[in-house]
Each structure stands twice: as C-alpha cells, then as structure tokens.
Design an enzyme around this catalytic site. Structure first.
Site, short mmCIF file in Angstrom:
data_model
loop_
_atom_site.label_atom_id
_atom_site.label_comp_id
_atom_site.label_asym_id
_atom_site.label_seq_id
_atom_site.Cartn_x
_atom_site.Cartn_y
_atom_site.Cartn_z
N LEU A 33 -34.05 23.30 -26.28
CA LEU A 33 -34.59 21.44 -26.69
C LEU A 33 -33.60 21.11 -28.16
O LEU A 33 -33.44 22.27 -28.70
CB LEU A 33 -36.16 21.63 -26.93
CG LEU A 33 -36.67 22.08 -26.12
CD1 LEU A 33 -37.84 22.17 -26.01
CD2 LEU A 33 -36.51 21.22 -24.68
N ALA A 35 -32.48 17.51 -29.81
CA ALA A 35 -32.96 15.88 -30.47
C ALA A 35 -33.73 14.64 -29.24
O ALA A 35 -34.23 14.00 -29.43
CB ALA A 35 -31.87 15.53 -32.46
N GLY A 36 -32.68 14.87 -28.27
CA GLY A 36 -32.83 14.13 -26.94
C GLY A 36 -34.27 14.54 -26.57
O GLY A 36 -35.00 13.62 -26.29
N HIS A 37 -34.91 15.86 -26.28
CA HIS A 37 -35.62 16.05 -25.49
C HIS A 37 -37.18 16.50 -26.26
O HIS A 37 -37.84 15.42 -26.04
CB HIS A 37 -36.37 17.66 -25.72
CG HIS A 37 -34.81 18.45 -24.47
ND1 HIS A 37 -33.81 19.02 -25.02
CD2 HIS A 37 -34.86 18.11 -22.96
CE1 HIS A 37 -33.52 19.63 -23.75
NE2 HIS A 37 -33.99 18.52 -22.39
N MET A 186 -25.68 13.18 -26.43
CA MET A 186 -26.43 15.06 -26.54
C MET A 186 -27.23 15.80 -25.23
O MET A 186 -27.92 14.85 -24.16
CB MET A 186 -27.93 14.99 -27.43
CG MET A 186 -28.03 15.00 -28.97
SD MET A 186 -29.51 15.01 -29.54
CE MET A 186 -28.46 14.31 -31.22
N SER A 188 -27.49 20.29 -23.34
CA SER A 188 -28.12 21.79 -23.17
C SER A 188 -26.60 22.02 -24.19
O SER A 188 -26.09 23.01 -24.38
CB SER A 188 -29.07 22.07 -23.09
OG SER A 188 -30.12 21.54 -22.96
N ARG A 189 -25.65 21.58 -22.26
CA ARG A 189 -24.81 22.18 -22.14
C ARG A 189 -23.98 21.81 -23.46
O ARG A 189 -22.29 22.63 -22.86
CB ARG A 189 -24.27 21.34 -20.95
CG ARG A 189 -24.83 22.11 -19.67
CD ARG A 189 -24.81 22.11 -18.54
NE ARG A 189 -25.10 22.39 -16.98
CZ ARG A 189 -26.01 22.66 -16.32
NH1 ARG A 189 -26.45 20.87 -16.66
NH2 ARG A 189 -26.70 23.02 -15.67
#
Ligand code: PAF
Length: 282
Positions: A33, A35-37, A186, A188-189
């Site tokens: 996770l 900040a976007g999540h 943003m 995760s990748r």
C-alpha cells in the site's frame, strides 16, 4: 482493526454490521500500500460506516511471464498503515479461501470487447482475471460502495460495466490518480524502477500532459499527437506499448469532447500505465 482471513468470519462480521443498519465500503487491493491506496481508504471512510480493505495478490490477473511471483508482498507494513487510519477490517485471504477448487476450473467473468482493447491487447486474459476476483470480492462483502483508483482507467470501466451488466447492487467510485511531486502516478510497481529509471519515469506523465495541453489548445489530429508521444517516449528510453486518445466512456474511437489519453510503456523491467482525461470544448 480486525484482520480476517476466513470467508465465514468475514460474512459473520459483515452480517453483524448489517443487522445494526451500518453501511460498508470495500477497497480491494493487492497490498504493498502507498498513499494512493490510503486515499481510497480515506474515501471509503467518508462514504460508509465501516471500511473493509482486502489484500489479495490475485494470480489469475497476471499473464504468463508477468511478475506474479515478484509482486511486492508487504503485509506487515500494510497492516500498520491501515491501522493508522480508521480501517475496520482487513480481509487477508489465503489462496485456497478464494480458489478452493484450484485456479484452472474456477468460473471466470469476462467483459467482452472492452477487455480486448489497449492493455487487453498486451495482457490477454488480464481483465478476465480482474473481473473474476472483483465479482467474487463484491459477493463476499456485499458492500454499499467499492472504491477503485482511476490510474487503472480501463480496469475501472471494466468493473463499472460488469456491475451494470450483472446488476450487482453496489455503487462504484473512481478515485483520482495520486501522484508523486514530480508527476509520477503512484504504483506498487514503481519499486521495480532503478534510481536512474525513477528519474526518467515522470516523463510518461509529462508526455501525456503535453498531449492534453495540445488538445485543450484545439489540437484535433489525435493520430499525429499519439505518434509524436510514442516517439518521444521511445527516444527517452521507454518501450511504449501504446499511447492513445480514446472515448472516455467506452475507450473506442473518440466521438465527442470527452476523451481520455491512455498509455502503457515499459521502463527497464517495469510496466507503467498512466492516463489523463480531457474535456475540451472547441
Ligand atoms: O487494482 C488492483 O489492485 C487490482 O486489480 C484489484 C482491483 C484489487 C483486483 O485484484
């Protein structure tokens, strides 16, 4: 904050909230996770009495040869971040809780046509994997609202479509892309990017932004803009898959003033996607 991995326990908790007349928001994620999540979770908190975040790295949305095995799994830090917000419940199922009969013979949900376009061309079967897990999570939780990021614009349209077609009683909310200060969306990748690639990465957004500005300034030769952007990315070390101006509603040929610019490009071993919606009135 409760952490639950069993479907039976999840249902029990959901039923008890429902009995008390409480509304529920679901934020489906694959973890790692950022900040976007967390912005999606904050929106969930604003929308409903209870917020459930699911963390499940869904194998069937990864195409052969993709990063399923390497996908960052960071459950400890993820739980810390969620506990720091008002998350009520994290659903963290094991594989056999979601796919008890295995993957091969599990029922699949396909959203035809839309799933073949753009990312679907390069990741055949990906959207069927997404649609299948999203329907399953929606059925397990039966939330009032579910929140998804607009970074995965095509995914969001696939989900809106299946919810409408299958008459699933949930409101889908698309949440605007959260960007780093330099414009990089943003993801995760982004962790896969080397230091040099990280410096180069914002050029994807900058390229789309330049296209959006050109369209706002009256540019209507979309093919020329797409080709220019594609070449700019190539010359800067990206391997673009596509850069397209599409109808914002169905991702087909642009029909009116409501368009979205979609792009996917590789930088080293990282596949990046980004988009900008443009409403121009000329
Ligand atoms: O966007 C994601 O993280 C995933 O595609 C989703 C919606 C959680 C389904 O696995």
């Amino acid at each position: 904050m409760q952490t639950i991995s069993q479907v039976s326990e999840l249902r029990e908790q959901v039923n008890s909230w429902r009995t008390r007349g409480q509304t529920i928001a679901l934020v489906p994620t694959m973890g790692n996770l950022h900040a976007g999540h967390l912005a999606l979770v904050a929106r969930g908190i604003a929308e409903a009495d209870r917020v459930i975040v699911s963390i499940f790295v869904n194998p069937i949305q990864f195409v052969a040869g993709e990063d399923y095995k390497d996908y960052p799994r960071t459950v400890g830090p993820d739980l810390d971040k969620l506990a720091g917000m008002d998350t009520d419940l994290v659903f963290l199922p094991e594989m056999d809780e979601i796919f008890p009969e295995g993957l091969r013979e599990h029922t699949r949900v396909t959203v035809p046509a839309l799933d073949q376009l753009h990312c679907g061309e390069f990741r055949p079967g990906h959207f069927t994997g997404v649609a299948t897990i999203v329907v399953k999570l929606l059925n397990l939780v039966q939330p009032d609202v579910a929140i998804f990021g607009e970074k995965d614009y095509q995914q969001l349209l696939v989900i809106r479509r299946l919810v409408s077609d299958l008459a699933i009683p949930v409101r889908i909310i698309g949440f605007p892309i959260v960007r780093e200060q330099d414009g990089l969306a943003m993801s995760s990748r982004n962790h896969y990017l080397s230091e040099d690639e990280r410096k180069q990465a914002p050029l994807l957004y900058a390229t789309l932004k330049a296209m959006a500005d050109a369209i706002m300034d009256g540019g209507s030769d979309y093919k020329m803009l797409e080709d220019q952007a594609f070449r700019r990315l190539q010359q800067s070390g990206f391997r673009p898959e596509y850069v397209r101006v599409c109808d914002a509603g169905n991702l087909g040929e642009p029909r009116n003033s409501d368009v979205v610019i979609l792009a996917a490009a590789w930088l080293g071993k990282t596949r990046m996607i980004d988009n900008i919606a443009v409403q121009h009135y000329d």
